[in-house]
Design an enzyme around this catalytic site. Structure first.
Site, PDB file in Angstrom:
ATOM      1  CE1 TYR A   1      -3.156   2.938   0.457  1.00  0.00           C
ATOM      2  CE2 TYR A   1      -3.376   2.408   2.774  1.00  0.00           C
ATOM      3  CZ  TYR A   1      -3.720   3.181   1.688  1.00  0.00           C
ATOM      4  OH  TYR A   1      -4.619   4.211   1.836  1.00  0.00           O
ATOM      5  CB  CYS A   2       0.965   4.295   0.187  1.00  0.00           C
ATOM      6  SG  CYS A   2       1.605   5.983   0.163  1.00  0.00           S
ATOM      7  CG  LEU A   3       7.273   4.479   0.788  1.00  0.00           C
ATOM      8  CD1 LEU A   3       7.917   4.715  -0.569  1.00  0.00           C
ATOM      9  CD2 LEU A   3       7.748   5.510   1.796  1.00  0.00           C
TER      10      LEU A   3
ATOM     11  CG  LEU B   1      -3.664  -2.216  -2.131  1.00  0.00           C
ATOM     12  CD1 LEU B   1      -4.196  -2.457  -0.722  1.00  0.00           C
ATOM     13  CD2 LEU B   1      -4.667  -2.678  -3.173  1.00  0.00           C
TER      14      LEU B   1
END
Length: 559
Positions: free
Chosen positions: A292-294, A320
């Protein structure tokens, strides 16, 4: 200097302003165009005022006069009364003029153009009639109705917020969302603890579970329980209840002593250490890795390195709201250039980390109306406290970032875009996303200000593997925390087969079918199609990975 300028480089802003001003001064055609626009807008505003006044007392007839400009900030019917209709129209036309003045000046660098336009919007918002007591008709009406009680409540709200800020306490209402009691409550055990993270294995709730486990890699820019909020909107609980063995990394909230931690540490002590633990607890099974993200960016780096080195322990990869190409990272690029990074690095050299408030401040400026001005009007002028919810409480539970890691992240990924360019090194050798052959499920969110969906979509031209891309309504957080049952949610989804042709984002947007509801069930079916038959759930922990504590562990509780 950084403390005095809210960590924004004055040199960078001066460079941008000088670039814009000098090119505008040497562009007589543009200046004539702006002068003509000002005259035309003045005529539009005068005509609007005359038509509204000449429409007579009939309110419906007066409202039928179309305004020169519209904005949802002034949607309340009170704004249609004189003189507030004139005020907000004058403001919107002024905003339009400055947008024209800061864009399209020949010779100005794109980055400088964006910075000047952004600064103009921020300054104009300060003087918006909606943000002032005496020019906001909604506030004035409330004040008359309540005899000023709203302003008294607002003053108490402001004093309370100021006291909390001075004491470094969380916002009002967060005490109702305690981690481990109200949020982050899915049962599990910490099975690994090191200097970077804790690994949580979640307890099964079904008699059988899919053979391949799921390893979740959240971003260390946030606390992991965004994916395990309240029981009704926890993605982790949703996966466990549908027969999946789930592991999740909980990153440490770093302090000064962790200033030396870099991207390699998060890769080795984070992802690879977690994958080793999962492989020991669920042996001889491939792993569905989710970032997710980073955390998704880190996962993509790890997957490319594993493909290069012949490590075949992953069954699939899910990203994501995660970027892999940072050539168009959205409005966050406003805060990323050599001058800005040198200021941040000088500040982090003293503190050892980037403070949570610094990153939060940047996001607030990107969405100043939603995150700042509307809140101030509601709470300080209207006197209405915004009810706290689990997502807002999580958002207030921010984290820090180690100095070395954050510098590497901003320079190597954002500024230099090394990952998509095949220059990012792992183990002393560069990795290439084109080496990834795993099936990929990607989620972008329609109104994402952190990882714009068109930037997320860029992975399609970096690898030829099979990619299923889902674009969901909502933003960076609310679009991911998207449980089934919300009637206002929808998503588009389409699969590009391995070796398929590249399709540009806007073409994809037109052609991808739309589905009502949450994307969670579609992802569940996608994983199920790439998993073996359900088997007995694995034990909690294994040799060398003895359960150490109950979930959510200790790292997530560190402030």
């Amino acid at each position: 200097m950084a403390r005095g300028t809210l960590s924004l480089s004055p040199v960078a802003m001066l460079q941008a302003a000088s670039d814009w001003a000098m090119h505008l001064a040497s562009s007589p055609g543009k200046r004539i165009e702006l002068a003509n626009l000002a005259v035309r807008q003045a005529q539009e505003l005068a005509l609007y005022a005359i038509e509204r006044m000449s429409a007579g007392p009939d309110r419906q007839v007066r409202l039928a006069v179309p305004p020169p400009a519209q904005d949802r900030r002034f949607a309340a019917p009170e704004w249609q009364n004189w003189p507030f209709n004139y005020m907000h129209q004058a403001f919107l036309l002024t905003q339009q003029w400055w947008d024209a003045a800061t864009h399209g000046v020949t010779g100005v660098e794109k980055h400088h153009e964006n910075m000047v336009a952004f600064a103009a919007r921020q300054l104009l918002d300060v003087f918006s009639p909606g943000n002032q007591l005496v020019t906001n008709p909604v506030v004035l009406q409330r004040t008359l109705q309540q005899g000023g009680a709203n302003l008294v409540r607002g003053a108490f709200n402001a004093v309370d917020d100021l006291q909390r800020m001075v004491a470094d306490d969380p916002p009002a209402g967060t005490e109702n969302f305690v981690v481990g009691r109200d949020v982050g409550v899915t049962p599990g055990k910490v099975v690994l603890h090191n200097d970077v993270m804790e690994l949580i294995q979640y307890s099964p709730t079904t008699a059988a579970a899919h053979a391949e486990p799921i390893l979740i890699v959240p971003a260390w820019i946030m606390k992991y329980y965004i994916l395990d909020l309240s029981p009704h909107n926890s993605l982790i609980r949703y996966l466990v209840d549908h027969g999946h063995t789930v592991f999740c990394i909980s990153w440490k909230n770093p302090g000064y002593e962790d200033r030396h931690l870099g991207m390699d540490d998060y890769l080795q002590l984070g992802f690879h250490a977690a994958l080793d633990a999962v492989s020991a607890i669920v042996p001889r099974r491939k792993v569905h890795a989710t970032g997710y993200c980073l955390g998704g960016t880190l996962l993509a780096i790890a997957a490319a390195a594993m493909a290069r080195d012949g490590d075949e322990r992953l069954a699939s990869m899910t990203l994501l709201a995660a970027q892999t190409d940072f050539s168009e990272p959205g409005e966050l690029a406003l805060f990323i250039d050599e001058s800005q990074l040198s200021l941040l690095e000088a500040q982090m050299a003293q503190t050892g980390y980037l403070k949570a408030g610094q990153m939060a401040g940047a996001f607030q400026m990107l969405r100043s109306y939603d995150l700042l001005w509307s809140r101030m009007v509601n709470e300080y002028l209207l006197g209405d406290r915004t009810p706290m919810n689990d997502l807002m409480a999580w958002n207030a539970d921010a984290t820090r970032m180690p100095a070395k890691m954050h510098s590497q992240y901003l320079r190597r990924l954002f500024l230099d875009n090394d990952l998509s360019g095949g220059r990012y090194p792992v183990g002393g050798k560069p990795v290439s996303l084109s080496d990834i052959t795993l099936p990929i499920f990607m989620v972008g969110t329609l109104t994402d200000h952190v990882a714009p969906w068109r930037s997320v979509h860029k992975l399609h031209h970096l690898t030829t593997t099979e990619i299923t891309f889902a674009l969901t309504s909502g933003g960076h957080n609310a679009g991911i925390v998207n449980p089934p049952g919300n009637p206002r949610r929808r998503y588009q989804i389409r699969t590009r087969p391995a070796g398929g042709n590249y399709e540009a984002p806007d073409d994809w947007l037109v052609s991808a079918p739309s589905v009502e509801g949450s994307w969670w069930p579609a992802w569940l079916e996608w994983i199920k199609a790439r998993s073996g038959k359900p088997v007995a759930p694995p034990p909690m922990g294994a040799r060398g990975y003895k359960p150490l504590a109950d979930a959510p562990g200790q790292y997530v509780l560190e402030k």
